[in-house]
Design an enzyme around this catalytic site. Structure first.
Site, PDB file in Angstrom:
ATOM      1  N   LYS A   1      37.484  28.912  51.406  1.00  0.00           N
ATOM      2  CA  LYS A   1      38.185  29.543  50.279  1.00  0.00           C
ATOM      3  C   LYS A   1      38.400  28.518  49.156  1.00  0.00           C
ATOM      4  CE  LYS A   1      41.884  32.748  49.223  1.00  0.00           C
ATOM      5  NZ  LYS A   1      43.322  32.538  49.063  1.00  0.00           N
TER       6      LYS A   1
ATOM      7  N   ALA B   1      61.349  34.814  47.126  1.00  0.00           N
ATOM      8  CA  ALA B   1      61.134  36.239  46.846  1.00  0.00           C
ATOM      9  C   ALA B   1      60.203  36.366  45.642  1.00  0.00           C
ATOM     10  CB  ALA B   1      62.466  36.933  46.578  1.00  0.00           C
TER      11      ALA B   1
END
Ligand code: NAP
Length: 305
Positions: free
Chosen positions: A184, A10
């Site tokens: 990237k 989270a």
């Protein structure tokens, strides 16, 4: 379709995904590292997301790893250096047809994870969304972006993309996710380490253009060795565009160092240098930059890798 999303971690991106999936009606469960972390989460009352100045708390259900049931669709939303340990803990819970989305930046962690769960389908992601944690379980959605998803082993797109659509998570399925991740990585290598070493915002690199240009030359060689010519094309121009467009921002690596957080350097410039070595490519500027960065991190009490 009745499927359950599990989101491990989270943190910034995990919360951003979990909150949007939850509020769009998906069945989502967060997996936290320990019962203590779960108790802290329950005390917080859910995930708080700040978006366009609006603050909302979403009571996304959560469990701890040791109490988690079977997992068939997992979003692995930890840092690259935590991915192997996290997936090792979860491997016994994965169903026979499990799919695992890997959100980690850079390259290297995806292969490490895939080796640990050979039966699962691993989907790689490359995201330009931006989020940061202002407190535990409280995340700010700082930059709209796009997430590319793909599976180098199997080109068919998964049915759960419809959930991302409904949750308004901007995304596209690509058949060449590896090239996107490499491109990237090259952009990151040309910008982030120098912003750390010069302790500057991205725009500060406009004063070091010769150094940026020679790095881009070497990084283009690396992209040629590992991807398609079109992936390598125009790297220097894109790096200059990014530096100019994000001139006022601090790079993610700069932010990590400034906040004394471990960087993902081993999966970024470290991976690029190892890749050059594997192909016996001489990239002296990149290699010197990697050493300077390692010394700088060590001098600031942070891991070199
Ligand atoms: P983060 O905020 O540090 O969150 C990582 C989360 O993973 C933390 O909440 C951590 O738990 C959790 N975690 C680590 N190991 C775990 C384990 N074994 N079990 C359960 N939870 C575990 O990181 P992030 O910024 O979201 O970044 C995640 C990845 O996305 C990185 O590779 C990053 O480069 C990439 N990414 C991030 C962004 C962005 O804007 N943030 C953008 C693009 C890509 P604790 O809280 O308990 O420590």
């Amino acid at each position: 379709m009745n499927r359950r999303w599990h989101v491990l971690g989270a943190g910034s991106l995990g919360s951003l995904w979990a909150a949007r999936l939850y509020r769009s009606g998906c069945d989502v469960e967060l997996i936290l590292r320990s019962p203590q972390r779960l108790a802290q989460y329950q005390q917080a009352g859910g995930l708080t997301l700040t978006e366009n100045g609006q603050v909302h708390c979403y009571p996304v259900p959560a469990t701890s790893i040791d109490n988690c049931g079977p997992v068939s669709l997992l979003l692995l939303a930890c840092k690259a250096y935590d991915a192997s340990a996290a997936i090792s803990q979860l491997a016994p819970l994965l169903t026979a047809d499990a799919e695992v989305i890997l959100l980690q930046n850079g390259l290297g962690s995806q292969d490490q994870v895939a080796r640990l769960i050979p039966k699962a389908r691993c989907i790689l992601a490359s995201s330009t969304e931006g989020a940061f944690r202002q407190a535990d379980f409280s995340t700010v959605f700082a930059g709209q972006g796009h997430t590319w998803l793909g599976d180098p082993q199997q080109s068919s797109s998964p049915s759960w993309l419809e959930d991302l659509q409904r949750a308004q998570i901007n995304h596209d399925w690509t058949e060449d996710i590896a090239s996107r991740l490499w491109r990237k990585l090259a952009l990151n290598c040309a910008i982030n380490p120098l912003t750390v070493l010069y302790d500057c915002r991205n725009g500060g690199l406009l004063e070091h253009q010769a150094e940026v240009a020679s790095l881009c030359n070497e990084l283009s060689l690396l992209l040629h060795a590992y991807t398609t010519p079109s992936t390598a094309a125009g790297l220097h121009e894109e790096v200059l565009r990014v530096i100019t467009a994000t001139a006022a921002n601090y790079s993610s690596m700069h932010q990590d160092v400034a906040q004394k957080r471990r960087t993902e350097v081993a999966y970024l410039i470290g991976y690029a240098c190892a890749g050059a070595e594997r192909k016996q490519l001489q990239l002296p500027k990149l290699s010197a930059l990697n050493s300077r960065l390692g010394n700088y991190l060590a001098a600031h009490g942070l891991p070199r890798h």
